[in-house]
Design a protein around this motif. Structure first.
Motif, PDB file in Angstrom:
ATOM      1  N   VAL A 172       0.849  -1.197   0.000  1.00 53.47           N
ATOM      2  CA  VAL A 172       0.000   0.000   0.000  1.00 53.47           C
ATOM      3  C   VAL A 172       0.883   1.245   0.000  1.00 53.47           C
ATOM      4  O   VAL A 172       2.034   1.216   0.457  1.00 53.47           O
ATOM      5  CB  VAL A 172      -0.960   0.065   1.224  1.00 53.47           C
ATOM      6  N   ASP A 176      -1.328   7.285   1.243  1.00 51.87           N
ATOM      7  CA  ASP A 176      -2.741   7.244   0.865  1.00 51.87           C
ATOM      8  C   ASP A 176      -3.617   7.223   2.122  1.00 51.87           C
ATOM      9  O   ASP A 176      -3.595   6.241   2.875  1.00 51.87           O
ATOM     10  CB  ASP A 176      -2.990   5.994   0.009  1.00 51.87           C
ATOM     11  N   GLY A 179      -5.759   4.167   2.556  1.00 48.82           N
ATOM     12  CA  GLY A 179      -5.084   2.871   2.488  1.00 48.82           C
ATOM     13  C   GLY A 179      -5.593   1.913   3.547  1.00 48.82           C
ATOM     14  O   GLY A 179      -5.736   2.272   4.709  1.00 48.82           O
TER      15      GLY A 179
END
Ligand code: UT7
Length: 324
Positions: A172, A176, A179
């Motif tokens: 990941v 983000d 995520g």
């Protein structure tokens, strides 16, 4: 970065469901007292053919199916229990055999009611270290076998069952904000409180299995303090605030503990998953059991922030935050 992502949940309960009224025929208690002091209405009690390993295997099968995997895709089994089928081998290896997994790493973790949180941190660390790819983390218990059925202060509180999750290593983007995966875990232990919640037997002392003993009032006091502290700690560790938490899935010991802990953190009761009324306290199984209930009934949805927490004998306590 690699994170451990939740890709499946499952649970299993013994066939026999026992209402408070049935216990009131055996010990000096009442449905009214149990409901008012604990919130418990029912518990499931294992029959002769149901054991920690059979319940754990049933929960695991459901979690593996929900993940869309075959059992042989699993390369790590961590099973949290205080009531293993035998002193050894580890019940995790019995589950492995029942699932038909030829080779993997399989072991038990003993941290009583917070065992599942301990198992989650162990599996998460092994996944993030790149050692394992797909882990089955199970909490399974048959506390009915270690209860003193003449002690009304403990026998009405516990039940049997199992819950399981599958965690998968996924790449990941750390930046983000959406995520998925386990974002933070936090564990604690304080062995000075051994005598407040323990079993009065064991292989190396009495040579017997022993029965559960608890000073409930003192455990209650420590539980509220420790759980509120560890939840605050783990949410901060994940870089979040309690407003951003969608669901808390707590250890199901007592509805009053759940309410008091949520209040301390300013979390509304609607965000707390409560199954103690149906399952009673299933020790290491209680968090994954409640998690599976809330995933399957659609309350917990992909992308949400979920906090898991538990506290138990030792004392041990811990929490985890994940985006599901
Ligand atoms: O999973 C690990 C974590 N475990 C926990 O978190 C458990 C924490 N503790 C608790 O949940 C609560 O302390 C209990 C449910 C165990 C007890 O509730 P309480 O409000 O703390 O009650 P208490 O122990 O102060 O007992 C109150 C009264 C006592 O009678 P007296 O001394 O006031 O005459 C008990 O003997 O209730 C009596 N009592 C019962 N009465 C009917 C205790 N158990 C029962 C019973 N039925 N089953």
């Amino acid at each position: 970065m690699i994170r451990s992502v939740l890709i499946g949940t499952g649970s299993a309960l013994p066939v026999r469901r026992v209402a408070n009224a049935e216990l009131a025929e055996q010990v000096d208690t009442s449905d009214e007292w149990i409901v008012e002091r604990t919130g418990i209405r029912f518990r499931h009690i294992a029959g002769p053919d149901e054991t920690t390993a059979t319940l754990g295997a049933d929960a695991a099968r459901a979690a593996i199916a929900a993940a869309g995997l075959a059992a042989t895709d699993i390369d790590l089994i961590v099973l949290a229990t205080a009531t293993p089928d035998q002193t050894f081998p580890a019940s995790a290896t019995k589950v492995q055999a029942m699932l038909g997994i030829g080779d993997c790493v399989a072991f038990d973790v003993a941290a009583v009611c917070s065992g599942f949180l301990y198992a989650v941190q162990v599996a998460d660390a092994m996944i993030r270290a790149g050692v394992h790819t797909r882990a089955l983390v199970i909490g399974a218990e048959t506390f009915s076998r270690i209860l003193d059925w003449e002690d009304r202060t403990t026998c009405v509180l516990f039940g049997d069952g199992a819950g399981a999750i599958v965690l998968e290593a996924q790449e990941v983007d750390a930046a983000d904000p959406a995520g998925r995966g386990i974002l933070a875990t936090s564990l604690h232990a304080d062995g000075r409180h051994n005598q407040l919640l323990y079993v009065d037997g064991g292989p190396s002392t009495t040579g017997t299995v022993g029965k559960l003993r608890m000073k409930g009032k003192e455990v209650f006091r420590h539980a509220v303090t420790n759980l509120a502290a560890v939840m605050g700690e783990v949410v901060a560790k994940a870089g979040l605030t309690s407003d951003e938490v969608d669901w808390v899935v707590p250890h199901q010991a007592n509805a009053r503990i759940l309410d008091a802990t949520a209040r301390k953190l300013g979390l509304p009761a609607e965000k707390v998953v409560m199954t103690v009324d149906q399952h009673a306290n299933t020790s290491a199984a209680s968090v994954p059991l409640a998690l599976d209930v809330a995933v399957r009934d659609g309350r917990i949805r992909p992308g949400q922030i979920v906090v898991l927490e538990a506290m138990g004998g030792g004392f041990t306590w811990g929490a985890a935050v994940l985006r599901v």
